[in-house]
Design a protein around this motif. Structure first.
Motif, mmCIF file in Angstrom:
data_model
loop_
_atom_site.group_PDB
_atom_site.id
_atom_site.type_symbol
_atom_site.label_atom_id
_atom_site.label_comp_id
_atom_site.label_asym_id
_atom_site.label_seq_id
_atom_site.Cartn_x
_atom_site.Cartn_y
_atom_site.Cartn_z
ATOM 1 N N ASN A 23 1.296 25.756 -20.269
ATOM 2 C CA ASN A 23 1.411 25.472 -21.704
ATOM 3 C C ASN A 23 2.854 25.433 -22.196
ATOM 4 N N PHE A 24 3.810 25.439 -21.264
ATOM 5 C CA PHE A 24 5.219 25.436 -21.667
ATOM 6 C C PHE A 24 5.599 24.083 -22.246
ATOM 7 N N ARG A 25 6.242 24.124 -23.419
ATOM 8 C CA ARG A 25 6.703 22.892 -24.049
ATOM 9 C C ARG A 25 8.214 22.960 -24.226
ATOM 10 N N PRO A 26 8.961 22.150 -23.494
ATOM 11 C CA PRO A 26 10.418 22.136 -23.682
ATOM 12 C C PRO A 26 10.760 21.804 -25.140
ATOM 13 N N LYS A 28 13.570 20.799 -28.017
ATOM 14 C CA LYS A 28 14.852 20.114 -28.151
ATOM 15 C C LYS A 28 15.954 21.099 -28.527
ATOM 16 N N ALA A 29 15.677 21.974 -29.513
ATOM 17 C CA ALA A 29 16.694 22.925 -29.973
ATOM 18 C C ALA A 29 17.077 23.889 -28.863
ATOM 19 N N GLN A 30 16.101 24.290 -28.058
ATOM 20 C CA GLN A 30 16.395 25.201 -26.951
ATOM 21 C C GLN A 30 17.293 24.542 -25.913
ATOM 22 N N ARG A 31 16.991 23.280 -25.567
ATOM 23 C CA ARG A 31 17.823 22.554 -24.611
ATOM 24 C C ARG A 31 19.232 22.356 -25.163
ATOM 25 N N GLU A 32 19.305 22.122 -26.456
ATOM 26 C CA GLU A 32 20.610 21.942 -27.099
ATOM 27 C C GLU A 32 21.432 23.236 -27.024
ATOM 28 N N MET A 33 20.764 24.367 -27.204
ATOM 29 C CA MET A 33 21.450 25.657 -27.137
ATOM 30 C C MET A 33 21.904 25.946 -25.713
ATOM 31 N N ILE A 34 21.078 25.670 -24.733
ATOM 32 C CA ILE A 34 21.451 25.877 -23.335
ATOM 33 C C ILE A 34 22.703 25.075 -22.992
ATOM 34 N N GLY A 71 13.580 30.005 -29.141
ATOM 35 C CA GLY A 71 13.622 30.572 -27.793
ATOM 36 C C GLY A 71 15.045 30.889 -27.379
ATOM 37 N N LYS A 72 15.735 31.657 -28.218
ATOM 38 C CA LYS A 72 17.159 31.931 -28.001
ATOM 39 C C LYS A 72 17.403 32.739 -26.737
ATOM 40 N N SER A 73 16.583 33.783 -26.516
ATOM 41 C CA SER A 73 16.861 34.659 -25.375
ATOM 42 C C SER A 73 16.734 33.904 -24.055
ATOM 43 N N LEU A 74 15.741 33.030 -23.938
ATOM 44 C CA LEU A 74 15.620 32.233 -22.722
ATOM 45 C C LEU A 74 16.842 31.344 -22.550
ATOM 46 N N ALA A 75 17.323 30.758 -23.648
ATOM 47 C CA ALA A 75 18.476 29.853 -23.585
ATOM 48 C C ALA A 75 19.720 30.578 -23.093
ATOM 49 N N PRO A 508 11.777 24.670 -35.239
ATOM 50 C CA PRO A 508 10.635 23.918 -34.701
ATOM 51 C C PRO A 508 9.439 23.898 -35.652
ATOM 52 N N PHE A 509 9.536 24.620 -36.766
ATOM 53 C CA PHE A 509 8.409 24.726 -37.689
ATOM 54 C C PHE A 509 8.446 23.616 -38.740
#
Length: 710
Positions: A23-26, A28-34, A71-75, A508-509
């Motif tokens: 159920n993981f959904r990449p 955009k904001a998380q990828r941008e932060m990474i 998802g800041k901590s994962l990033a 994302p909301f």
């Protein structure tokens, strides 16, 4: 620049997470932060050991606002972990709260390791004061081994009175459990509450510690934890520990800044935490108690080391400091601001603009000189004692005991010097002053506490951390105030580091679809507390359906108003009400959960601490009602001194500081409503100033784009 190896590693490990979770959904904001974190750390300026530090201007520092759900901590764990490994650095993750620390170590880091395929070792770092000192514990329990405490003799400075039987029982239990390895020496793992004063008897500081000479070094919980930190990829700490390490020069407790990439979560707390760390205070009576014991300890040390001149000098300095403090008792008894008034718990005298009152200038400087002389002589004795302890012909156990006592003197002396050096500092025209104040403490004996603090931590953070760190990312769900990062940059010392990168990520909301914003037309202003409270009491039954099976969070800025509203609500609401302070926080939240799970309504009344970090998704929080805009009252000496300084320069502290800080707090409070993509609900603000005051439009513009109703 990022290398191809780093780019591929980040992409591959992120894809591993997506593939391992159905159920993981990449995002955009998380990828941008990474990507932003990796790019920032790739700009780190190299520095070889022994070389002069390069001139850093923020090129490897990133400030990123990541709303809830990004998802800041994962990033930062993924990007930071990979960059730290490829660049031979340590990743130091710092949070403001214990809850986030536990989440990082117990959930987030194991998740990254399990699902990304990235091999990361990690450990939680704590300050020395969280660990017991086996040597002190055994010393106390052995010296008090008899069941009868008659004839008790004070063996050291560890006790300032005869210990109670129940205290000795607790210490023996600690010693037995530690010796049998059923207790690891970490205070946080002990199943029962330990009194702070008793714990101080069995913990240690860097001066009292015997270090390598300690006979219990091999089982010392602090050093075992330190050894672990040397061998892990990721160190999880808190802001207090990070700042304490920086205050000692860096690399004392945590990895050295030059070898560290920092991920500072909950970064909006950093400026205030830094002020607390860089401030200093001491009680007059506690100082007098400590000074009374200087002569006895230094005489024992001198007797062993043949350093009688040093002992005499230390005793004379202690006597001189006592005389100065006695003079303070006389002077402060006449100070009008420190007179005890009925109904007041304490009274404070704030020195205007941090300037030393003219009639006390000589006394301030004399006190500071005596404190510095005392520290100098005790330092000299401590150095001589350290040399003697390396001599195997000496009685090691007795020298160790003396070293512990002298270490306590050294620690207390440093505390006094830190206070009086700040109090004696003259204000330089054009520079920010220090806040200086004295409090009269209420108790059986007349006592005062002396305080001094910078009004800004910017300079200490800039030179102690940002100019030395290999790289850093500062993040939180709310970092901007009034739509920009200016306040944070100013308070953290990043304002002048022009290469610092800033990033505000999209949420994302879908706020316009998930939530509503309602601002009723109240007639009473919060500037009229009684009328405003009465109107809130009238409005709450209109806003909250006592039969609707949802959770409501009502946030107050004043405990007094919260309690008055709770008392005046209709009786039908009282069984639904959970008021902060009447129950432990976790118990209150559990009762709220239980009520919603049982299909019943529940209402939480909370203060500022419930406006941040509280996670109540779904039906647990469908309505957030904000009683008053969260303006801070400049009621502490630091804020008052800061505001005086701003006004003296022609500024407006309300518009420069109070409104921007209120903007951050308001966004945080509003953020309690929508925690997931399926949440819904309503925000209600019961403060007409958001519509009538000139700053109201600015505050409204910073809120999520909820649908306006009413």
């Amino acid at each position: 620049m990022l290398t191809d190896l780093e780019k591929h590693a980040i992409r591959d490990h992120y894809q591993n997470i997506a593939l391992s979770l159905p159920n993981f959904r990449p995002r955009k904001a998380q990828r941008e932060m990474i990507a932003a974190i990796a790019n920032a750390f790739s700009r780190s300026l190299p520095q070889a050991e022994g070389e002069e530090a390069p001139k850093r201007n923020g090129e490897s520092i990133l400030v990123v606002e990541g709303p809830t759900g990004v998802g800041k901590s994962l990033a930062y764990l993924l990007a930071g972990g990979i960059m730290a490994q490829t660049r031979q650095k340590k990743l130091v993750v710092s949070s403001a709260t214990v809850a986030l620390q536990e989440q990082l170590v117990g959930r987030d880091l194991p998740f990254v390791v399990e699902h990304s395929g990235l091999s990361l070792s990690f450990a939680l770092a704590k300050g020395r004061g969280r660990y017991l000192c086996p040597y002190k514990l055994y010393q106390l329990t052995q010296l008090n081994a008899q069941d009868s405490l008659q004839g008790f003799e004070q063996p050291s400075l560890l006790w300032d009175r005869k210990p109670k039987k129940e205290e000795i029982a607790v210490l023996r239990n600690l010693a037995d459990q530690f010796a049998s390895r059923q207790f690891n020496g970490d205070r946080d793992t002990w199943p029962e509450q330990i009194d702070d004063q008793l714990w101080q008897k069995v913990t240690n500081d860097r001066h009292g510690c015997l270090k390598a000479a300690c006979p219990n070094r091999s089982e010392c919980p602090f050093f075992l934890a330190r050894d672990t930190l040397e061998n892990v990829d990721v160190v999880v700490a808190n802001h207090d520990l990070l700042l304490a390490d920086i205050g000692m020069g860096g690399g004392v407790i945590l990895p050295a800044p030059i070898n560290s990439f920092y991920c500072i979560d909950e970064a909006h707390h950093l400026p205030q935490k830094a002020l607390q760390q860089f401030a200093a205070e001491h009680s007059l009576n506690q100082a007098m108690w400590f000074l009374d014991r200087v002569g006895n300890v230094v005489d024992k040390v001198a007797g062993v080391l043949d350093k009688s001149e040093l002992a005499v000098a230390a005793t004379e300095a202690a006597s001189g400091l006592q005389e100065s403090l006695q003079e303070w008792l006389i002077q402060l008894a006449e100070e009008p601001d420190l007179r005890v008034e009925e109904g007041k718990n304490d009274s404070s005298w704030i020195w205007a603009n941090g300037q030393i009152p003219a009639h006390l200038a000589v006394l301030v400087n004399n006190t500071a000189v005596c404190a510095r002389m005392l520290l100098k002589h005790i330092n000299s004795l401590n150095e001589a004692l350290s040399v003697a302890r390396r001599d195997k012909n000496q009685d090691g156990s007795f020298l160790d005991l003396l070293s512990g006592d002298l270490g306590l003197l050294l620690s207390r002396s440093e505390q006094l010097v830190s206070v009086w050096d700040l109090l004696a500092t003259e204000v330089v025209e054009g520079e920010a002053p220090l806040a200086k104040w004295i409090k009269r403490l209420i108790g059986d004996k007349v006592d005062y506490s002396f305080h001094a603090s910078p009004i800004s931590s910017a300079a200490k953070l800039a030179y102690g951390l940002w100019h030395r760190a290999a790289g850093a990312v500062l993040t939180s769900a709310t970092l901007r105030s009034l739509g920009n990062f200016d306040l944070l940059l100013q308070q953290t010392g990043l304002k002048g580091m022009t290469d610092t990168a800033m990033l505000a990520l999209d949420s994302p909301f879908h706020f316009a679809e998930q939530g509503e914003l309602y601002i009723p037309a109240l007639t009473a202003s919060p500037r009229e507390p009684a009328a405003h409270t009465a109107e809130i009491v009238q409005w709450l039954p209109k806003l909250i359906n006592a039969h609707e099976e949802i959770g409501t969070l009502v946030l107050f800025s004043s405990r007094k108003q919260m309690q008055e509203v709770a008392l005046k609500l209709p009786d039908t609401y009282l069984p639904l009400l959970l008021v902060q302070g009447e129950l432990p926080k976790q118990v209150l939240l559990q009762r709220h959960h239980d009520a919603i799970d049982a299909g019943k309504p529940s209402i939480i009344f909370g203060l500022d601490s419930f406006a941040e970090g509280l996670d109540l998704p779904g039906e647990l929080c469908v309505q957030v009602i904000i009683a008053k805009l969260p303006f801070a009252m400049p009621d502490n000496p630091i804020e008052k001194t800061r505001n005086q300084w701003i006004e003296a320069r022609g500024g407006n502290p309300f518009m420069e500081i109070t409104v921007p800080e209120a903007s951050i707090k308001l966004v945080q409070a509003v953020g309690r409503l929508i925690r997931t993509e399926s949440d819904y609900g309503r925000i209600t603000i019961l403060d007409n100033r958001i519509l009538t005051a000139r700053y109201g439009k600015q505050l409204l513009a910073c809120l999520p784009p909820f649908k306006r109703i009413g």
